[in-house]
Design a protein around this motif. Structure first.
Motif, PDB file in Angstrom:
ATOM      1  N   TYR A 265      31.689 -79.189 -26.407  1.00 18.55           N
ATOM      2  CA  TYR A 265      31.812 -80.296 -26.236  1.00 18.55           C
ATOM      3  C   TYR A 265      33.040 -80.443 -25.517  1.00 18.55           C
ATOM      4  O   TYR A 265      33.649 -81.495 -25.565  1.00 18.55           O
ATOM      5  N   GLY A 266      33.474 -78.580 -25.094  1.00 20.22           N
ATOM      6  CA  GLY A 266      34.913 -78.755 -24.291  1.00 20.22           C
ATOM      7  C   GLY A 266      36.368 -79.099 -25.506  1.00 20.22           C
ATOM      8  O   GLY A 266      37.269 -79.705 -25.395  1.00 20.22           O
ATOM      9  N   VAL A 267      36.136 -79.174 -26.975  1.00 23.98           N
ATOM     10  CA  VAL A 267      36.911 -78.649 -28.155  1.00 23.98           C
ATOM     11  C   VAL A 267      38.724 -77.391 -27.459  1.00 23.98           C
ATOM     12  O   VAL A 267      37.343 -76.557 -27.252  1.00 23.98           O
ATOM     13  N   THR A 268      38.860 -77.906 -27.718  1.00 23.76           N
ATOM     14  CA  THR A 268      40.462 -77.025 -27.712  1.00 23.76           C
ATOM     15  C   THR A 268      40.445 -75.758 -28.805  1.00 23.76           C
ATOM     16  O   THR A 268      40.103 -76.576 -29.739  1.00 23.76           O
TER      17      THR A 268
ATOM     18  N   ALA B 127      39.141 -72.213 -21.452  1.00 23.74           N
ATOM     19  CA  ALA B 127      40.639 -71.813 -21.240  1.00 23.74           C
ATOM     20  C   ALA B 127      41.280 -73.115 -20.344  1.00 23.74           C
ATOM     21  O   ALA B 127      42.332 -72.799 -20.610  1.00 23.74           O
ATOM     22  N   LEU B 128      40.152 -73.483 -19.586  1.00 24.49           N
ATOM     23  CA  LEU B 128      40.942 -74.806 -19.204  1.00 24.49           C
ATOM     24  C   LEU B 128      41.054 -75.701 -19.501  1.00 24.49           C
ATOM     25  O   LEU B 128      42.755 -76.235 -19.292  1.00 24.49           O
ATOM     26  N   VAL B 129      40.614 -76.540 -20.815  1.00 25.89           N
ATOM     27  CA  VAL B 129      41.489 -76.710 -21.264  1.00 25.89           C
ATOM     28  C   VAL B 129      42.608 -76.962 -22.136  1.00 25.89           C
ATOM     29  O   VAL B 129      43.520 -77.349 -22.502  1.00 25.89           O
ATOM     30  N   ASP B 130      42.133 -75.487 -22.771  1.00 30.53           N
ATOM     31  CA  ASP B 130      43.546 -75.245 -23.750  1.00 30.53           C
ATOM     32  C   ASP B 130      44.914 -75.156 -22.973  1.00 30.53           C
ATOM     33  O   ASP B 130      45.763 -75.707 -22.987  1.00 30.53           O
ATOM     34  N   THR B 131      44.681 -74.854 -21.636  1.00 27.01           N
ATOM     35  CA  THR B 131      45.667 -74.663 -20.795  1.00 27.01           C
ATOM     36  C   THR B 131      45.620 -75.963 -19.975  1.00 27.01           C
ATOM     37  O   THR B 131      47.251 -75.858 -19.462  1.00 27.01           O
TER      38      THR B 131
ATOM     39  N   ALA C 252      35.310 -84.440 -29.376  1.00 24.35           N
ATOM     40  CA  ALA C 252      36.256 -83.534 -29.146  1.00 24.35           C
ATOM     41  C   ALA C 252      37.763 -84.287 -28.295  1.00 24.35           C
ATOM     42  O   ALA C 252      38.510 -83.465 -28.518  1.00 24.35           O
ATOM     43  N   VAL C 253      37.302 -84.814 -27.662  1.00 24.70           N
ATOM     44  CA  VAL C 253      38.475 -85.499 -26.610  1.00 24.70           C
ATOM     45  C   VAL C 253      39.132 -85.959 -27.721  1.00 24.70           C
ATOM     46  O   VAL C 253      40.743 -86.194 -26.828  1.00 24.70           O
TER      47      VAL C 253
END
Length: 1974
Positions: free
Chosen positions: A755-758, A822-826, A868-869
């Motif tokens: 779900y896009g979690v970091t 990686a995009l979420v992390d950056t 996740a958000v």
């Protein structure tokens, strides 16, 4: 009575028990009883045994008021009983056991559970010690009554296990079956501790010879796997131990009846090794063999793993089974069956069809297998030999099998290859310098695999190739060229229509390989030629230029190859990049243009391929920008460059945003982006591009970015990680999961996106994870983490990871996550760094936007995304606040501390804090803490109030745990002072939460309490006693039994914090101290290892504050036990504790531990090199004890050095022809014989252990040499002192040389280097040691041959540049040490040096010995090394004269080389692109870029030495140096001078002067090391002594700017440097002043102008003299007493020499100042150091200066002397009545000075007397006065008389002719009269003087008969007075005169007497007779 009497009486004090501290009273009473039982005498014990038993049983069984016997109490009671029965009689033991069992079986009395548990525990403990003495009636089986209470069940099973350990043999078969059945049933019990206990019982049941059958094993494993579903970490550990034990038992040899052998023949091959080692093999008739083959054994686990519907949790748990099995099987088994084990994992696990289903599964399996192979087998189990074989096995079985060449072969799959490549990379890094067979196995297949079709394999092959070349740098140049050529071929082929299908992937693979190799060049710069990097850059730029001409597919490949190569070149650093930066900026601008109207148009007619290409091009170019920024930003990113890069980044961001707005679809429903070489989706490409943009912005920094862009960035980041729209997964699937309620947690999702979690993990200092990792096994922890890891990183997700800079060996490389994550992390990273820089309104807006996104109603349809958000937002805020408080505190106080922000954040944190997710709890609690530190008092008090309300109202355990955590965080971040007023509230809340029965709540409450105590520090003192009481209470609670959670380690942390609060005060309060010690003692005996680890830490702190109250010998024993523990955390903790003890007192430790302990530590290093801290313990121990017994330490090191390393064995076996010379052979034979005799023929040792042993030897040599104990270096001296010689260092020289030789012939480079260091130590330290056998020889003379043999291998073919350089230095040290003084006898060593020098003269590459072609860097480095080695000889030639002969033949070339080296160093230092081409040493054209960085450290290290050599040559007036300075080529020794006038400086004057000036100007602290700074300063000053003279400097140094700078540096040095430096400084100034001013003969020399060098020199000397004694007002000049005396002498001689050059009246001024300064020395009484005595000659020199011709000069001189003398007399007078060292010194010094002055006066009187001028009479008067005064006996005046008498005699002799011819003047006559008076006065005290006086007076007598002149009669009168006053002496003296003189004397006297007689008319008979009798 016995000591126990008191105990029994105490025990009766029921009042104490019933009080509120009853538990504490009982606990303390029991602890003291335990000590007394151990110490009491046997007689006393026996007499009181019954009472003691009764008292102890009563504690367990007693009803109220006795406290319930909780954990602490029952533990001590059990130990007391065991002690009692062990020491005394066991008759009553049966009754005691019965009484306990009675309590257990009592079901009527309610609420007796605690008593039952305690009774069971005591029964178990007693049975575990005495069980073998009983029939098995005491077997406690868990009966039905225990069903209700799991804890009882657990303790019953534990008691059963303890009983079985001692009494298993007595258990009847039926009962055995029952036990096994019940235990199997219990393995699936709902209560986890029961499962743990049952598995332990099963291990005991199947121990020793009772082996399970295959059916049993299968059944139990199935049960265990079923239990994994619900198990926690501790249970998994127990289950894995059971499974490991059972499976390992299948490999034990068992007797099998002979006939069966045929049926099981297949297993013999596998067990052959085991059979041969079996002891029973030969003995029994039966054949012995294992139950199963290793392969069959492993199948038990893999078959479970591959079951169709097994959960992820069980699959991960199964790997813990594998790990436990490997440990149980042992290192030998695993090493022997390594290939089989790997093959099993690959075929049964990795290749299993169910694992390839998704990318997540592939990565999960890869990580699991990696933990096993790398973390466990590779690091901990395999020996070095095993590692080498493992690489060979893996290469043979997997790497070399791709591509499949033969028809029947199948190549390994890409997943298998990826795992194998990573493991080979790990093994290569671990091995370090791998031996040749490994090179052969790996080198070729790795390059081949770069062409693999799979992206994953290509990237991993590149990574492995990088590791290989990094650890074996000699292969690097060859490999780079190979890969470069392959790539070039691909690039050419790609355009031809007939190109093979895989050409695209192949060229990418080769590009990755080349990029990975280029990025190691900065690590290994000496091995690669520069032109490679230029070639690579040219190729990349050509590709970019031509890419536009080709179709999209080919262009995409070309662009990616080009940018990947450019990115890797960026790692070469600013020196390479600077030259190419303008070109790169243009390329970036072209690749990232401003978006055109076509890009923004909503329906741009572009195909998917075109979009892919455009995104890809931009992403690749950004990758290169990112690498550029990472490696060069500090030096190359100027404002302009920053702006230009920011603008192209802005373009890329706009492009990405436009692309999103266009909504380009490739499929109707965007799938989750999966990294797959067959093609990334468009979304994936866009994610990669955006990730790069964010990364670049973050690294670039935000100062160059306009505000509008910053806002855009923040908004886009929030939209990405915290909004519903940022979701990249399938919304349909998410909606289904939400509505059906199948979603549980983002951490358990298995789609690789979650779900896009970091992927970013937030780790706080106090959080569970970090604590855990310290006290838990790292392998178990690593496997455990995977249960909550939904996303895995891998190198292939980001190819730039190949170009990362080097990571320390013990840290795991960071592996980037997949693109979407990686995009979420950056985005989060960018957000957290950018937000703290915003102003208040922007911050408020952004945070409001973030929180609105998180609360958006859109998220209701997607529960997973909502979770996740929320996590992303919490982590982003935590990281933001972390950055704000650490880097921008002031600014953050105004923004985040503002109520606008806090009021928005507070409610959000309130919600997330009470969430069940632990990550949210950590992140939120940290955020609250940091926000409280920014927000001010009001926010802080509100926050605490809110937390208290939550605790009161919210009963949810997770919410309460979150609040507890927040309390701890607030206190930690706000700090003890600001949060002080809230301490009481905080402590009360946390203490009440600590009593909460829920494990999560009480664990976190205690954890927070520990943090609060640490933060509050001394402020917590008032709560200490209540805290300790609370801890004991909780320790006794049933709800806090540690089976339910990890309670005890946290309690230990609190006690640790309490010890730190109490500090040294802990010694004062006995009650607190004993309670703390007793508690810690209890914890150190717990079964849980993390509790023991924490207990060790407590003991360490306790030792710091109250060491006298700890039994150290007992502790050391305990720690030694832990060292052999299988649990690493215990090992590490005990090593840390031992380090503390060794640091405190190593000698005491030597007595306790002895050599054995050090040996154990060494063997620990060898078994498992990854255990930290062992080296520190050994080094510290060695450092403190080595000077007492170096020999013992050398023995230890020798044992390790006598083994071989695995690399060595393999390398030797491969070559089998070690080409050594005879000397070498003889040495190595010595070593091998020794080792063979010691039975260590085959023993190997890890090379790192050997390296450490060599470092220890180096430490031994240096410490002993510095200790100043002469006996260690001088055996004859030791014998003379009666010291036994056996243990001395000098007696071990042969062994040391042998070890240095062994090292120098080793295979591993590091060992060879360290061997050369040791050899240098030996030569330097023992150079002057005499030979014990022969008086006139030196010790090392007999060792010349072995030393030569040890140096020779350094010049062999496989030598590296570092080894060659070190060897050249060692040769120079040997030649210069003076052991061999005859040049012809120096043999090979001198030849090596001269060869190196000959090579260095030529401009080509340096080639030494048998080494092959070296890179330009290596050549330059060797040249520096050689030149500095010869410089060392030149410097030493001042002391060792024979070296002049060595250096003489090469002077002409050396002079040039030295000066040129200094010039090159200067040009590198100035960073100038320009280099003189006059150099005789040609340098590579790119020298100005890459070489600078590489060579600078080598130059910096050797230039002071080269400068000293130049200075030495200058001082000896070497014409070659002068010629070289004037820029001549080698051998041309005609100094180029400008006639007699040296007006122009030497050509290279400014270069050398500049270096010297810089060295003197840089302050000490900025230099690397003080000692190095000192040497460069001294060298510089030595050089300056010649440089300042006109023949070098001309008039240049007198130019105003240079002169001012130079003088100001001199002033600064005069104020800061030590005495030794000042001495040289004064000499420089003195030479400068005299030579430069004499040179300027324009008449001004006569006068001293205030700005002239002479004036400055005098000022500096005056300053130095003013500050040379302790009496000075300013800082005293530091230094050794001898240095200070030299300095003072130098100052005065400078005064004298400058005064000599001044002929005007100023000479007297200079003399006056100098004498005034000297009088200060005479006055000084600040210390008893004597600075005057040794410097008196300086005073004499000042007084001896002739006066100038000026008018009043003499008068002034006289006044000066008079003043000095009176000052001396006043000083002496002032000391009257004082005594002591200082006053004695002062009186003595002033007397000496006075005498010196008087001596000087006498010299003047004599001078005036002999001048025969009108001053003569005065001089004679003075002389008479002084001589008359001397008769009083004053030593000073007597000294004067002694000085005056000779000149008086000379004066009389001068006057004799004048008297005789009658021309004498009246004044002279009067003067003669004075002389006679002086003689008579002097004669009175020295009768023997007549022998001198008579001949003198006789000179004035004449033979003439005429009337005597007045002078003559005066003289005769004088004679007569002598004769009358002492006739005997007169007669004796006259008799000794020569006849003529005697006659003259007699006649004169007669005549005089005759005249008297005539006038008196008396007879002369009596006198005549008297005269005759003469």
């Amino acid at each position: 009575m016995s000591t126990e009497d008191a105990v029994i009486i105490e025990e009766i004090e029921e009042s104490e028990i019933s009080g509120e501290n009853g538990e504490m009273y009982i606990f303390q009473w029991l602890c003291s009883a335990e000590k007394r039982l151990a110490d009491a005498s046997l007689g006393d014990l026996k007499s009181k045994q019954a009472d003691i038993e009764a008292a102890l049983v009563k504690v367990i069984s007693g009803p109220s008021p006795y406290p319930p016997p909780g954990r602490a109490i029952r533990n001590v009671v059990a130990r007391c009983l065991v002690t009692l029965y062990t020491r005394s009689e066991t008759r009553t033991l049966f009754d005691t056991l019965q009484s306990f069992l009675k309590i257990v079986s009592d079901n009527k009395t309610p609420d007796r559970d605690t008593h039952k548990i305690a009774s069971l525990y005591c029964v178990g403990e007693l049975m575990s010690v005495f069980g073998s003495q009983f029939v098995i009636s005491f077997l406690v089986l868990p009966n039905s009554s225990f069903r209700q209470l799991p804890l009882l069940r657990y303790h019953a099973i534990c008691a059963l296990r303890k009983t079985l350990t001692t009494a298993k043999k007595a258990v009847p078969d039926g009962t055995v079956k029952d036990i096994l059945k019940q235990m199997r049933y219990s393995l699936t019990d709902k209560c986890l501790p029961v499962q743990r206990a049952a598995s332990e019982v099963l291990i005991v049941m199947y121990a020793n010879d009772s082996h399970p059958s295959v059916y049993d094993i299968d059944a139990i494993i199935t049960l265990c796997v079923k239990s994994l579903e619900t198990a926690d970490q501790a249970t998994r550990h127990s289950l894995s131990q059971l499974v490991g034990h059972l499976l390992a038992s299948t490999q034990v040899e068992r007797a099998v009846p002979s006939p069966e052998t045929s049926t099981k023949a297949k297993s013999t091959a596998d067990s052959a090794d085991a059979e041969s080692s079996s002891p029973s093999h030969a003995a029994s008739q039966d054949v012995t063999k294992p139950l199963q083959t290793p392969a069959e054994m492993f199948l038990h686990l893999s078959s479970q793993y591959n079951k169709p519907n097994i959960s992820r949790k069980c699959r991960i748990g199964l790997f813990e089974f594998y790990a436990a099995l490997c440990v149980k099987l042992g290192a030998n088994f695993v090493e022997n069956n390594y290939a089989l084990f790997v093959s099993h994992l690959m075929t049964e696990i990795v290749m299993s069809p169910r694992n390839g289903s998704s990318r997540y599964d592939i990565l999960l399996v890869r990580r699991l297998v990696e933990i096993l192979l790398r973390g466990l087998v590779g690091v901990r189990i395999l020996s070095e030999q095993g590692q080498i074989s493992a690489i060979q096995d893996l290469a043979r079985a997997y790497l070399k099998r791709w591509p499949a060449m033969m028809p029947g072969q199948t190549a390994p799959s890409s997943t298998v290859l990826a795992i194998v490549l990573r493991e080979v990379a790990g093994l290569l890094q671990q091995l370090g310098n791998a031996p040749p067979p490994v090179h052969d196995a790996v080198a070729e297949p790795l390059v081949t695999l770069l062409a693999h079709p799979s992206h994953t394999v290509r990237v991993n092959a590149a990574w492995t190739l990088r590791c290989f070349c990094s650890s074996t740098p000699l292969r690097l140049p060859k490999t780079i060229i190979t890969v470069f050529d392959l790539l070039q071929r691909d690039i050419t082929t790609i355009l031809s229509p007939a190109a093979p299908s895989d050409i695209n992937t192949r060229s990418l693979g080769h590009a990755y390989g080349l990029a990975a190799l280029v990025s190691i060049v900065p690590e290994r710069p000496l091995y690669v030629a520069y032109d490679v990097s230029s070639k690579v850059l040219d190729m990349a730029i050509q590709l970019l230029k031509r890419a536009g001409e080709h179709d999209v597919k080919i262009a995409g490949i070309e662009v990616e190859v080009a940018w990947t190569l450019i990115a890797s070149l960026m790692s070469l650093g600013p020196n390479f990049v600077r030259a190419h930066l303008p070109q790169l900026l243009v390329l970036w601008r072209n690749a990232l243009p401003k978006p055109t109207s076509k890009d923004t148009a909503s329906n741009a007619a572009r195909s998917v391929e075109e979009w892919m290409f455009l995104l890809h091009v931009r992403e690749s170019a950004l990758g290169a920008i990112l690498c550029f920024l990472k490696h060069n930003s500090s030096t190359l990113v100027t404002l302009d460059v920053g702006r230009r890069i920011a603008s192209v980044l802005g373009n890329a961001l706009s492009f990405a945003n436009n692309f999103i707005n266009q909504r380009v679809e490739e499929t109707p429903e965007g799938q989750i982006p999966v990294v797959n070489p067959k093609g990334l989706t468009l979304k994936g490409r866009e994610a990669l591009l955006r990730r790069r943009v964010y990364e670049c912005f973050t690294v670039l920094g935000f100062s160059n970015i306009p505000d509008a862009t910053q806002t855009t960035l923040l908004q886009s980041a929030v939209a990405l990680f915290a909004s519903a729209d940022g979701y990249a997964g399938s919304s349909v699937q998410a909606a289904i999961a939400s509505s059906s309620g199948t979603f549980t947690s983002v951490w358990t999702s298995v789609d690789g996106y979650a779900y896009g979690v970091t992927f970013t993990q937030i780790r706080e200092d106090g959080s569970e994870s970090t604590q855990d990792l310290h006290s838990r096994d790292a392998i178990e922890a690593a496997i455990d983490i995977l249960h909550r890891k939904p996303i895995f990183g891998a190198y292939e997700h980001d190819t730039l990871s190949l170009c990362q800079t080097r990571v320390p060996e013990n840290e795991r490389q960071f592996e980037p996550p997949p693109p979407a994550t990686a995009l979420v992390d950056t985005a989060i990273d960018l957000f957290s760094k950018l937000l703290p820089l915003q102003d208040l309104s922007s911050t408020t807006k952004t945070i409001t936007l973030l929180l609105e996104s998180v609360r958006s109603p859109k998220l209701e349809r997607n529960t997973g995304r909502k979770a996740a958000v929320t996590i992303n937002a919490s982590i982003a805020l935590a990281l933001t606040l972390r950055n704000a408080t650490t880097s921008h505190f002031r600014q953050a106080r105004d923004t985040f501390g503002n109520s606008q922000v806090t009021s928005v954040l507070s409610p959000f944190f309130k919600d997330t804090l009470v969430d069940g997710d632990s990550v949210l709890r950590y992140a939120t609690s940290e955020s609250i803490g940091r926000l409280a530190s920014l927000g001010g008092t009001t926010f802080l008090t509100n926050q605490i109030k809110q937390l208290v309300d939550q605790v009161v109202s919210n009963r949810d355990p997770y919410a309460r745990a979150g609040c507890a955590l927040a309390f701890g965080a607030v206190y930690t971040h706000v700090g003890g002072l600001a949060a002080g007023p809230l301490l009481k509230t905080t402590v009360n809340v946390l203490m009440s939460l600590s009593n909460d029965p829920h494990p999560v709540v009480h664990y976190w409450a205690l954890n927070a309490l520990a943090r609060v105590i640490n933060a509050a520090s001394l402020g917590y003192a008032s709560f200490v006693s209540s805290t300790l009481g609370m801890l004991l209470k909780t320790y006794l609670m049933d709800s806090h039994e540690c089976e339910g959670g990890v309670f005890i380690p946290v309690v230990c942390q609190i006690i640790d914090a309490v010890i730190n609060v109490l500090g040294p005060d802990i010694q004062e309060s006995t009650k607190t101290r004993t309670l703390v010690l007793n508690l810690v003692h209890e914890f150190s005996l717990e079964v849980d290892e993390s509790a023991r680890v924490e207990a060790i830490k407590c003991i360490q702190h306790f030792l710091m504050f109250a060491p006298d109250h700890v039994d150290i010998p007992d502790l050391v024993g305990q720690f030694r036990g832990y060292l052999s523990s299988s649990r690493r955390s215990l090992k590490v903790s005990s090593i840390n504790a031992l380090y503390q003890l060794v640091q405190k007192d190593a000698l005491a430790m030597s007595k306790l531990g002895g050599d054995q302990l050090v040996e154990n530590l060494f063997s620990m290093l060898d078994d498992d090199a990854s255990v930290e801290g062992v080296r520190s313990v050994i080094s510290s121990w060695l450092g403190q004890t080595v000077i007492y017994n170096p020999s013992a330490w050398i023995d230890l090191c020798q044992r390790i050095m006598s083994r071989t390393t695995a690399s060595q064995q393999v390398a030797d076996a491969a070559s089998r022809q070690n080409m050594r010379d005879d000397e070498g052979e003889s040495l190595s034979v010595g070593m091998t014989q020794e080792s063979a005799e010691g039975g260590r023929g085959h023993l190997t040792s890890r090379w790192r252990t050997q390296l450490f042993a060599l470092q220890c030897l180096h430490q031994i040599c240096t410490l002993v040499a510095e200790s100043g104990r002469r006996e260690h270096l001088d055996v004859p001296f030791a014998k003379a002192q009666g010291i036994p010689t056996s243990g001395l260092l000098a007696s071990r020289v042969p062994d040391l040389i042998k070890m240095a030789f062994t090292a120098s012939t080793a295979y591993v480079t590091e060992i060879r280097l360290e061997g050369l260091v040791l050899l240098r130590d030996i030569i330097e330290i023992f150079a002057t040691s005499p030979d014990p056998a022969f008086d006139d020889l030196l010790l090392l003379e007999q060792h010349q041959a072995p030393i030569t043999a040890a140096l020779t291998p350094a010049f062999s073919a496989d030598s590296t540049p570092e080894i060659l350089a070190s060897a050249v230095q060692a040769c120079a040290v040997f030649v210069g040490c003076g052991v061999v003084k005859d040049v012809h006898r120096m043999g090979r060593i001198l030849k090596l040096l001269t060869t190196a020098l000959e090579q260095s003269k030529d401009s080509g590459m340096v080639k030494l010995g048998e080494t092959g072609e070296l890179s330009p860097n290596a050549s330059a480095m060797l040249r520096i090394s050689t030149v500095s080695a010869w410089a060392e000889l030149e410097v030493a030639s001042v002391r060792q004269v024979y070296l002049k002969k060595v250096v003489e033949p090469y002077r002409s070339s050396l002079a040039t080389l030295w000066i040129v080296s200094l010039r090159d160093y200067a040009s590198i230092r100035t960073d100038s692109e320009f280099l003189h081409d006059t150099s005789s040493v040609a340098l590579d054209s790119t020298y100005s870029s890459l070489g600078k960085e590489v060579l600078l450290p080598y130059y910096a290290q050797s230039w002071p030495l080269i400068l000293q050599a130049v200075a030495t040559a200058m001082q000896s007036n070497d014409p070659y140096i002068l010629a070289a300075m004037h820029g001549s080529e080698a051998g041309d020794a005609k100094p180029q001078t400008n006639g007699a006038q040296h007006n122009e400086p030497a050509v290279l004057f400014f270069v050398v002067f500049g270096l010297v000036f810089e060295a003197l100007a840089s302050s000490t602290d900025s230099s690397a090391v003080a000692s190095q700074h000192q040497s460069s300063v001294l060298g510089s000053l030595l050089a300056l002594k010649c440089l300042v003279t006109p023949e070098y400097a001309g008039k240049a140094i007198m130019e105003p700017t240079i002169f001012d700078e130079f003088i100001s540096v001199c002033y600064r040095m005069a104020m800061t440097e030590t005495a030794s430096v000042q001495t040289h400084l004064i000499e420089v100034l003195s030479i400068f002043a005299t030579s430069q001013e004499v040179a300027s003969t324009d008449g001004s020399i006569e006068v001293l102008s205030p700005t002239s060098p002479r004036a400055h020199c005098l000022r500096i000397c005056s300053y130095i003299l003013k500050h040379s004694t302790s009496a000075s007002r300013g800082p005293i000049i530091q230094g050794d007493i001898n240095d200070r005396i030299k300095m003072i002498t130098a100052c005065f001689s400078a005064f004298t020499s400058i005064a000599m050059t001044v002929t005007t009246n100023q000479r007297e001024d200079i003399r006056g100042v100098a004498i005034l300064l000297y009088s200060d020395l005479l006055k000084d009484e600040s210390s008893d150091i004597d600075l005057v005595g040794p410097t008196l000659p300086s005073l004499k020199g000042l007084l001896d200066l002739p006066t100038s011709t000026a008018r009043d000069a003499r008068e002034r001189y006289g006044r000066l002397v008079h003043a000095l003398l009176s000052s001396c007399l006043l000083n002496i007078d002032g000391m009257r009545g004082r005594d002591g060292l200082i006053s004695t010194k002062k009186i003595k010094n002033n007397l000496l000075a006075a005498v010196l002055i008087l001596t000087h006066c006498c010299f003047l009187i004599s001078q005036k007397l002999l001048d025969a001028s009108e001053m003569t009479l005065t001089a004679a008067h003075c002389a008479k006065t002084l001589i008359t005064a001397s008769t009083t006996g004053n030593p000073v005046l007597r000294h004067c008389a002694r000085l005056l008498i000779p000149s008086l005699i000379e004066y009389i002799a001068k006057m004799a002719p004048l008297v005789n011819d009658g021309s004498i003047t009246e004044s002279h006559a009067a003067a003669i009269g004075e002389v006679w008076k002086a003689f008579s006065a002097f004669f009175a005290s020295k009768l023997v003087l007549l022998g001198v006086l008579l001949p003198t007076i006789t000179l004035l007598l004449t033979d003439s008969q005429s009337t005597p002149t007045p002078v003559v009669s005066q003289s005769i009168t004088q004679l007569l007075s002598f004769a009358t006053s002492s006739p005997a002496s007169f007669k004796e003296a006259a008799a000794k005169l020569d006849p003529s003189t005697r006659e003259l004397l007699e006649s004169s006297v007669r005549r005089a007497l005759g005249g008297n007689a005539a006038s008196n008319s008396a007879t002369a008979a009596k006198p005549q007779i008297s005269l005759r009798s003469f």
